[in-house]
Design a protein around this motif. Sequence first.
Motif, short mmCIF file in Angstrom:
data_model
loop_
_atom_site.label_atom_id
_atom_site.label_comp_id
_atom_site.label_asym_id
_atom_site.label_seq_id
_atom_site.Cartn_x
_atom_site.Cartn_y
_atom_site.Cartn_z
N CYS A 375 0.81 -1.23 0.00
CA CYS A 375 0.00 0.00 0.00
C CYS A 375 0.84 1.27 0.00
O CYS A 375 0.42 2.29 -0.56
CB CYS A 375 -0.93 0.01 1.22
SG CYS A 375 -2.14 -1.33 1.25
N GLN A 473 -6.02 -5.61 -13.43
CA GLN A 473 -6.04 -5.45 -11.97
C GLN A 473 -5.14 -4.30 -11.53
O GLN A 473 -5.50 -3.51 -10.64
CB GLN A 473 -5.59 -6.75 -11.30
CG GLN A 473 -6.65 -7.83 -11.24
CD GLN A 473 -6.17 -9.03 -10.44
OE1 GLN A 473 -5.07 -9.55 -10.67
NE2 GLN A 473 -6.97 -9.48 -9.51
N GLU A 474 -3.97 -4.22 -12.14
CA GLU A 474 -3.03 -3.16 -11.78
C GLU A 474 -3.60 -1.78 -12.10
O GLU A 474 -3.50 -0.85 -11.30
CB GLU A 474 -1.71 -3.37 -12.52
CG GLU A 474 -0.65 -2.32 -12.21
CD GLU A 474 0.59 -2.49 -13.05
OE1 GLU A 474 1.69 -2.18 -12.56
OE2 GLU A 474 0.47 -2.94 -14.20
N ALA A 477 -6.31 -0.91 -9.58
CA ALA A 477 -5.77 -0.66 -8.25
C ALA A 477 -5.18 0.74 -8.15
O ALA A 477 -5.40 1.45 -7.16
CB ALA A 477 -4.71 -1.70 -7.92
N HIS A 478 -4.45 1.19 -9.18
CA HIS A 478 -3.85 2.53 -9.14
C HIS A 478 -4.92 3.61 -9.26
O HIS A 478 -4.75 4.71 -8.71
CB HIS A 478 -2.83 2.67 -10.26
CG HIS A 478 -1.52 2.00 -9.97
ND1 HIS A 478 -0.60 2.54 -9.10
CD2 HIS A 478 -0.98 0.83 -10.41
CE1 HIS A 478 0.46 1.75 -9.03
NE2 HIS A 478 0.26 0.70 -9.81
N ARG A 481 -6.43 3.83 -5.75
CA ARG A 481 -5.47 3.98 -4.66
C ARG A 481 -5.73 5.22 -3.82
O ARG A 481 -5.63 5.18 -2.58
CB ARG A 481 -4.06 4.03 -5.24
CG ARG A 481 -2.99 4.21 -4.18
CD ARG A 481 -1.66 4.61 -4.78
NE ARG A 481 -0.65 4.62 -3.74
CZ ARG A 481 0.26 3.68 -3.56
NH1 ARG A 481 0.30 2.65 -4.37
NH2 ARG A 481 1.13 3.76 -2.58
N ALA A 487 -6.64 -0.99 -2.00
CA ALA A 487 -6.76 -1.51 -3.36
C ALA A 487 -5.44 -2.07 -3.87
O ALA A 487 -5.43 -2.88 -4.81
CB ALA A 487 -7.26 -0.41 -4.30
N MET A 488 -4.34 -1.68 -3.25
CA MET A 488 -3.03 -2.17 -3.68
C MET A 488 -2.71 -3.54 -3.10
O MET A 488 -1.61 -4.07 -3.31
CB MET A 488 -1.95 -1.17 -3.24
CG MET A 488 -2.13 0.23 -3.79
SD MET A 488 -2.04 0.30 -5.59
CE MET A 488 -0.32 -0.05 -5.84
N ILE A 490 -3.50 -6.22 -4.15
CA ILE A 490 -3.29 -7.23 -5.18
C ILE A 490 -1.80 -7.58 -5.32
O ILE A 490 -1.46 -8.64 -5.84
CB ILE A 490 -3.83 -6.74 -6.55
CG1 ILE A 490 -3.08 -5.48 -7.00
CG2 ILE A 490 -5.33 -6.51 -6.49
CD1 ILE A 490 -3.34 -5.11 -8.43
#
Length: 517
Positions: A375, A473-474, A477-478, A481, A487-488, A490
């Motif tokens: 995170c 997913q990346e 997540a960003h 964030r 959310a990070m 992953i």
Amino acid sequence: MSHNGLLQNAAPKTPFPPGLEVHLAHGGDACPNCAKSDHDIFNWDDPDDRTDDIDPSDFPEESSIPIVMDRPTTTIVDKSGVHLICIKYCKCPGAVTHDKQLFEMGMFPASFNRPKTAFTFVVLDDFLLDNLECGTSAMNYYSKLRRLTSSIFPLLVPDRYREMMRVARQWRQCKLYKWYGLAHDSQEPSQGELALFCPTCPQPGINMDLPNGDEIDDSLVWMYSRTLVMDGNFKAEHLHPVNPADEISLMDRLGFMVSNPTYKWHLSLVQETIQRSECNNHRAVNQANASRHNLEAMGIGGQMNMDYALCQALQHNSGGLTQAITFYDINCQYHKHLQERVDRSPHLALPPDMAITPGIGLWHIHGHQDCCYPCYASNFIAGAARIDGEIMETLWALLNVISPSARGMSTPHCKEVLDYQMNDCNFMKMIWMSKFLCRKLKEALRGVADSQLAFRQLNDAADPDLVTHWEAQERIAHEERAADPKAMDIYEVRLEKAPSRKQQELALLNAYDNEIS
């Protein structure tokens, strides 16, 4: 050896012989408007005519300190020692005042009205350099000068320690004004103008230009991002002032330190929120709630202190910047309610169009819980790259040399000393920056090549469908964030629990039965 012979050998080796007269404003010649017989009447009973606080009865005949009884002397403090010299001022019509005549001779008077003590520019520069490089306090430095003047009887040398502290403060101010081109300008410097800002940080209108009317491309956001590192210095304590009403500030808000009246007003209106650490037992969180009534500053960064510092830093030369990355060793706790605290305070404000991404330096992140790593680690912050100096301890190590002597100073004096120290630290970084950055660039290029090779090998070996899923997913997540650092998650390593012994035996039996059947 006789007593008198011992004293004679103990006499200082000085370039100023007893009985020396120094004439000002005429190239060393006597002023024609001051005849030789026209000496000033010198009366030891008149406080205005005393050589500061010197009493002639304190100096025996054997003393190595020259005392001229028939005419007044001026105490000159030089790098070579403390000297009593007869100064003859120019008395021509239109001549400048005595203090300015001393300035023209490279001497800084301790008083501008009737100077009886002056410090040479050489000794002031030498003290500031000793203070910067060795952490020498004014008391220790002047004690050295007294011993240099008379190694056997240093107590007989006039004590000008208090005058030296006052003059050194004024000398620091003069040097800073001169370095920043304000020596002959009547215009007052603005807030933070006497602070040496980092030349590698983006400053719109100074070292970079913003796109004209166009939005900043996502791939170039890192170029327009401000990076700040926050931390408290546990050793930078400061005692309560003895006489606050007598304190005079020479450079309030002009350097790195914020304006004292506004900062005190902010502290009087904001109530510190007691927040226990939900992560590991961090000293910065728990000691921020400690109470030490004898200290004005404890060196521990409480929320209301860090909030004010962060808001002031983000508003300095940051107009047009869209992103800021803040590194703080307890950002997992500190950043949670930052916006709420800012909204409640009338003295706090964040740039409206700037997104703030919290991070924790790699040196500190491994002291947190495992869930903090994906995170807040800089490895997972887009545009953060590899940061050199992501912790403040490298700066604190330099300031801790001077912190003990600044502990008991008046509040303005303490802030001026720390401002000067940090300015010098930034200057030394600038002049060494090209050498170190070139070396680090070569290391970074080698590291990028190795990383790209390893990534290509891993990417080629993975299932293409999984790679597409991971990239989606990346991206999500960003995007999430800023609202939810979780959310990070992953990126967090997921370990499956190994099967127990009974489960292994059962699996082997089932496999054996399947082979028989």
